[in-house]
Design a protein around this motif. Structure first.
Motif, PDB file in Angstrom:
ATOM      1  N   ASP A  24     -13.688  -1.629  -7.864  1.00 61.68           N
ATOM      2  CA  ASP A  24     -13.842  -1.665  -6.526  1.00 61.68           C
ATOM      3  C   ASP A  24     -12.298  -1.281  -5.944  1.00 61.68           C
ATOM      4  N   THR A  25     -12.139  -1.672  -4.769  1.00 66.54           N
ATOM      5  CA  THR A  25     -10.738  -1.445  -4.243  1.00 66.54           C
ATOM      6  C   THR A  25      -9.740  -2.603  -3.964  1.00 66.54           C
ATOM      7  N   ILE A  26      -8.569  -2.388  -3.609  1.00 66.96           N
ATOM      8  CA  ILE A  26      -7.689  -3.451  -3.323  1.00 66.96           C
ATOM      9  C   ILE A  26      -6.530  -2.999  -2.404  1.00 66.96           C
ATOM     10  N   SER A  27      -6.217  -3.703  -1.442  1.00 63.93           N
ATOM     11  CA  SER A  27      -4.985  -3.405  -0.506  1.00 63.93           C
ATOM     12  C   SER A  27      -3.811  -3.910  -0.898  1.00 63.93           C
ATOM     13  N   ILE A  28      -2.633  -3.247  -0.868  1.00 63.41           N
ATOM     14  CA  ILE A  28      -1.452  -3.705  -0.982  1.00 63.41           C
ATOM     15  C   ILE A  28      -0.361  -3.160  -0.166  1.00 63.41           C
ATOM     16  N   GLU A  29       0.581  -3.808   0.171  1.00 68.93           N
ATOM     17  CA  GLU A  29       1.907  -3.587   0.951  1.00 68.93           C
ATOM     18  C   GLU A  29       3.080  -3.550  -0.091  1.00 68.93           C
TER      19      GLU A  29
ATOM     20  N   VAL B 132      16.068  -4.281   4.403  1.00 72.36           N
ATOM     21  CA  VAL B 132      14.751  -3.807   3.778  1.00 72.36           C
ATOM     22  C   VAL B 132      14.178  -2.631   4.653  1.00 72.36           C
ATOM     23  N   SER B 133      13.316  -1.957   3.925  1.00 75.29           N
ATOM     24  CA  SER B 133      12.733  -0.953   4.592  1.00 75.29           C
ATOM     25  C   SER B 133      11.365  -1.165   5.382  1.00 75.29           C
ATOM     26  N   ASN B 134      10.826  -0.197   6.072  1.00 70.56           N
ATOM     27  CA  ASN B 134       9.678  -0.284   6.584  1.00 70.56           C
ATOM     28  C   ASN B 134       8.504  -0.702   5.522  1.00 70.56           C
ATOM     29  N   VAL B 135       7.353  -1.024   5.938  1.00 74.93           N
ATOM     30  CA  VAL B 135       6.510  -1.504   5.079  1.00 74.93           C
ATOM     31  C   VAL B 135       5.381  -0.402   4.982  1.00 74.93           C
ATOM     32  N   ILE B 136       4.887  -0.118   3.756  1.00 72.43           N
ATOM     33  CA  ILE B 136       3.988   0.752   3.388  1.00 72.43           C
ATOM     34  C   ILE B 136       2.533   0.208   2.738  1.00 72.43           C
ATOM     35  N   LYS B 137       1.526   0.696   3.218  1.00 76.07           N
ATOM     36  CA  LYS B 137       0.179   0.129   2.855  1.00 76.07           C
ATOM     37  C   LYS B 137      -0.500   1.147   1.916  1.00 76.07           C
ATOM     38  N   ALA B 138      -1.275   0.691   0.905  1.00 79.70           N
ATOM     39  CA  ALA B 138      -1.871   1.734  -0.040  1.00 79.70           C
ATOM     40  C   ALA B 138      -3.148   0.884  -0.504  1.00 79.70           C
ATOM     41  N   ILE B 139      -4.176   1.797  -0.887  1.00 78.63           N
ATOM     42  CA  ILE B 139      -5.363   1.214  -1.552  1.00 78.63           C
ATOM     43  C   ILE B 139      -5.534   1.740  -2.865  1.00 78.63           C
ATOM     44  N   ILE B 140      -5.692   0.587  -3.766  1.00 75.36           N
ATOM     45  CA  ILE B 140      -5.761   1.188  -5.196  1.00 75.36           C
ATOM     46  C   ILE B 140      -7.433   1.124  -5.481  1.00 75.36           C
ATOM     47  N   THR B 141      -7.963   2.292  -6.112  1.00 73.57           N
ATOM     48  CA  THR B 141      -9.248   2.199  -6.405  1.00 73.57           C
ATOM     49  C   THR B 141      -9.432   2.117  -7.783  1.00 73.57           C
ATOM     50  N   ILE B 142     -10.109   1.180  -8.291  1.00 77.10           N
ATOM     51  CA  ILE B 142     -10.505   0.822  -9.884  1.00 77.10           C
ATOM     52  C   ILE B 142     -11.585   1.581 -10.472  1.00 77.10           C
ATOM     53  N   LEU B 143     -11.186   2.504 -11.367  1.00 77.14           N
ATOM     54  CA  LEU B 143     -12.301   3.185 -12.042  1.00 77.14           C
ATOM     55  C   LEU B 143     -12.685   2.485 -13.216  1.00 77.14           C
TER      56      LEU B 143
ATOM     57  N   ASN C 153      -1.141   4.421   3.255  1.00 81.31           N
ATOM     58  CA  ASN C 153      -2.652   4.519   3.206  1.00 81.31           C
ATOM     59  C   ASN C 153      -3.089   5.365   2.094  1.00 81.31           C
ATOM     60  N   GLN C 154      -2.335   5.746   1.159  1.00 80.69           N
ATOM     61  CA  GLN C 154      -2.674   6.756   0.123  1.00 80.69           C
ATOM     62  C   GLN C 154      -3.685   5.776  -0.911  1.00 80.69           C
ATOM     63  N   VAL C 155      -4.570   6.644  -1.497  1.00 75.09           N
ATOM     64  CA  VAL C 155      -5.331   6.070  -2.249  1.00 75.09           C
ATOM     65  C   VAL C 155      -5.158   6.274  -3.757  1.00 75.09           C
ATOM     66  N   ILE C 156      -4.938   5.253  -4.477  1.00 76.98           N
ATOM     67  CA  ILE C 156      -4.438   5.224  -5.733  1.00 76.98           C
ATOM     68  C   ILE C 156      -5.520   4.977  -6.934  1.00 76.98           C
ATOM     69  N   PRO C 157      -5.600   5.962  -7.753  1.00 75.22           N
ATOM     70  CA  PRO C 157      -6.827   5.572  -8.605  1.00 75.22           C
ATOM     71  C   PRO C 157      -6.284   4.944  -9.684  1.00 75.22           C
ATOM     72  N   ALA C 158      -6.980   4.273 -10.161  1.00 72.36           N
ATOM     73  CA  ALA C 158      -6.471   3.232 -11.451  1.00 72.36           C
ATOM     74  C   ALA C 158      -7.748   2.699 -12.437  1.00 72.36           C
TER      75      ALA C 158
END
Length: 345
Positions: A148-153, A163-174, A70-75
């Protein structure tokens, strides 16, 4: 020595408007994950229809750090999102990535040869500092992505396809430059002085740096010495000069930065006790890409992509903190704690 500044992070989302149940009002419709998927470019990624593989927790399978979830990634709109998977166990061959809710996913195999891939580099002396990490997820955003934002896995896999566990993240578009908030940064700047992470003293950027070592003479030849050796003397082994460290932040969200350095390096095998020879090495480097500033967080996001070259050797993304800005100067704190003061030209 001078620390460079420099880079990690971006993706995309399209939003259509639709009428709600109240006449005369509009609100954004939820983005279609399949449309989003089709608009993305994942570096070296192959799009596959179907369900993304997930880990079973089998012994020896790769494990991703759940704390990075659930990290927020600025882009920056139209550029790149970069994710650095944090592997805490097992081995790494490649990764899977998907837009949450999509019916397809991307697969990247890092073991395959990469034509035009960038080379990992060491630490630079300047304020734009690259980390040299190649095992990262790089996502290219379309030019018309909305802010806006977009959710990825994502997950990683090893050479046995575990395969590893799945990690979710949120990309914030600037927005490029951060819109009107970035106005104070627009203009031509010069690196005036810097402070390393472990020092409180400021150093002038364009002043020379030197390093030296202890020697003694064996016949007429130079020999590296120890402090306890007799008849020792100090010699400068390197003179470093930064000739130029300046650039511009443009109002359209692009930037260009130029560095010129000269080093005089002692050549011990080619020197004698009475005459020292120095090799002259000149380094001229230009960086270009996109930037955005968020005044709420005081974060400056810089994408060093040589203006759109996904495979550029110098590609990187870094996020800095602007601790002070006036009409004539800007003080930047790098992720490693070093500080740089820029002055407006």
């Amino acid at each position: 020595m001078k620390k460079l500044l420099v880079f990690a992070l971006l993706a995309t989302a399209f939003f259509a408007c639709k009428k709600d149940d109240h006449p005369g009002t509009d609100k954004p419709a939820a983005p279609d994950p399949n449309v989003l998927t089709a608009s993305l470019q994942v570096q070296y990624g192959k799009s596959i229809k179907g369900t993304m593989p997930v880990g079973t927790g089998a012994a020896g399978a790769p494990v991703l750090n759940t704390a990075s979830g659930n990290q927020v990634i600025p882009a920056i709109n139209g550029r790149y999102a970069v994710i650095r998977p944090d592997l805490t166990g097992g081995k790494f061959k490649g990764y899977y990535l998907k837009v949450s809710g999509a019916d397809s996913y991307f697969k990247v195999d890092f073991s395959q040869p990469k034509s035009g891939a960038r080379m990992a580099k060491g630490v630079d002396r300047r304020w734009l500092k690259k980390d040299g990490n190649d095992s990262i997820i790089i996502i290219k955003l379309p030019q018309n992505a909305t802010t806006d934002t977009i959710s990825i896995e994502y997950s990683v896999y090893d050479s046995t396809n575990a395969v590893s566990n799945v990690i979710k993240a949120i990309i914030t578009i600037l927005s490029p430059a951060g819109g009107a908030a970035g106005t104070p940064l627009v203009g031509n700047w010069q690196n005036y002085r810097y402070k390393t992470p472990t020092e409180n003293e400021w150093h002038l950027t364009l002043a020379g740096d030197t390093s030296r070592d202890l020697f003694y003479c064996r016949d007429t030849s130079l020999v590296y010495a120890q402090p306890a050796d007799l008849n020792t003397f100090w010699l400068y082994t390197n003179y470093h000069y930064t000739v130029k460290d300046e650039g511009a932040f443009n109002s359209d969200g692009t930037f260009k930065w130029d560095n010129e350095d000269t080093d005089y390096i002692l050549v011990v095998p080619g020197s004698s006790c009475s005459h020292q020879r120095y090799d002259v090495i000149k380094d001229n480097t230009s960086y270009s890409g996109g930037w955005s500033y968020n005044p709420a967080t005081k974060k400056l996001l810089m994408v060093l992509d040589q203006n759109g070259q996904l495979n550029a050797e110098n590609f990187d993304i870094i996020e800095h903190t602007i601790t002070e800005i006036t009409a004539t100067k800007m003080v930047i704190t790098s992720p490693d704690g070093g500080m740089t003061e820029l002055v407006k030209k």
